[in-house]
Design an enzyme around this catalytic site. Structure first.
Site, PDB file in Angstrom:
ATOM      1  N   GLU A  91      -4.364   1.146  -5.658  1.00 46.36           N
ATOM      2  CA  GLU A  91      -3.276   0.008  -6.111  1.00 46.36           C
ATOM      3  C   GLU A  91      -3.665   0.126  -7.692  1.00 46.36           C
ATOM      4  O   GLU A  91      -4.467   0.610  -8.371  1.00 46.36           O
ATOM      5  CB  GLU A  91      -3.908  -1.212  -5.560  1.00 46.36           C
ATOM      6  N   CYS A 125       0.820  -1.227   0.029  1.00 47.68           N
ATOM      7  CA  CYS A 125       0.041  -0.020  -0.003  1.00 47.68           C
ATOM      8  C   CYS A 125       0.855   1.214   0.119  1.00 47.68           C
ATOM      9  O   CYS A 125       1.533   1.622   0.921  1.00 47.68           O
ATOM     10  CB  CYS A 125      -1.029   0.028   1.232  1.00 47.68           C
TER      11      CYS A 125
END
Length: 221
Positions: free
Chosen positions: A104, A2
């Site tokens: 993402e 992340c």
């Protein structure tokens, strides 16, 4: 991993969601990047929960300099209990990193397509986080943090092979409690979040540049 997220939820809603006594004043952030300040909820013993701003990229106390944190933005759930940089924080310095979405990038041939992932109802949530306090040779103290990641749920799997571990509200107390040392209990919190509660939306390439921090980052592509 992340590596970028959002936090645009008003302070009053954040206070209610995380059981804070004070309403924080937080500017909306559409493209939070490593090394920047992030909002973190942690246990303050008798004072209850507190919200602080910590540097994203954990610097363990034994690091020679703060640059160590550049590569410590994420901690893998599978190894967090053993890794030297994270194991002490995992035992006693756990926190919730406040967010309402994250990004993402999906690999498509020779390019990557960014997606913004959030809760379907738009509510804020807490990444499972770890924090540390580091003091440099100049006497300056830096508090920093890392996001714990886990395997992806069905929403994330087509996009990326990891996702941040998002803590269920009913597990906030256990995760934040520094006296909670049961490895099975803590490991059980670090599971993929329910896919049915989340949505992923392809967004503008504007988000690729961390200098861009504006609503355009989350506009559907």
């Amino acid at each position: 991993m992340c590596g970028r997220f959002t936090m645009v939820t008003p302070g009053q809603i954040i206070a209610e969601a995380f059981g804070l006594g004070d309403v924080p004043e937080l500017a909306p952030r559409y493209n939070i990047a490593p090394s920047q300040q992030v909002a973190v909820v942690r246990d303050a013993a008798r004072a209850g929960r507190e919200l602080g701003l910590l540097r994203w990229g954990l610097i363990p106390p034994w690091a020679k300099d703060r640059s160590f944190g550049v590569r410590m933005i994420n901690a893998r759930a599978e190894t967090v209990m053993e890794k030297p940089a994270f194991r002490a924080a995992f035992r006693a310095r756990r926190c919730l990193i406040v967010a309402d979405g994250f990004y993402e990038w999906q690999k498509l041939g020779d390019r990557k397509r960014p997606h913004h992932i959030r809760m379907a109802d738009g509510r804020p949530f807490g990444f499972a986080g770890l924090w540390e306090s580091w003091t440099g040779a100049d006497g300056q103290t830096v508090e920093s943090c890392a996001i714990v990641t886990t395997t992806p749920n069905e929403v994330l799997a087509p996009i990326h092979d990891r996702m941040p571990a998002i803590v269920e509200p009913e597990s906030y107390a256990a995760w934040l409690d520094p006296t909670q040392r049961d490895a099975a209990v803590l490991a059980g919190i670090l599971r993929p979040y329910a896919a049915g509660a989340m949505v992923a939306t392809p967004v503008s390439l504007v988000v690729n540049n961390p200098a861009n921090d504006a609503p355009e980052c989350i506009w559907p592509a």
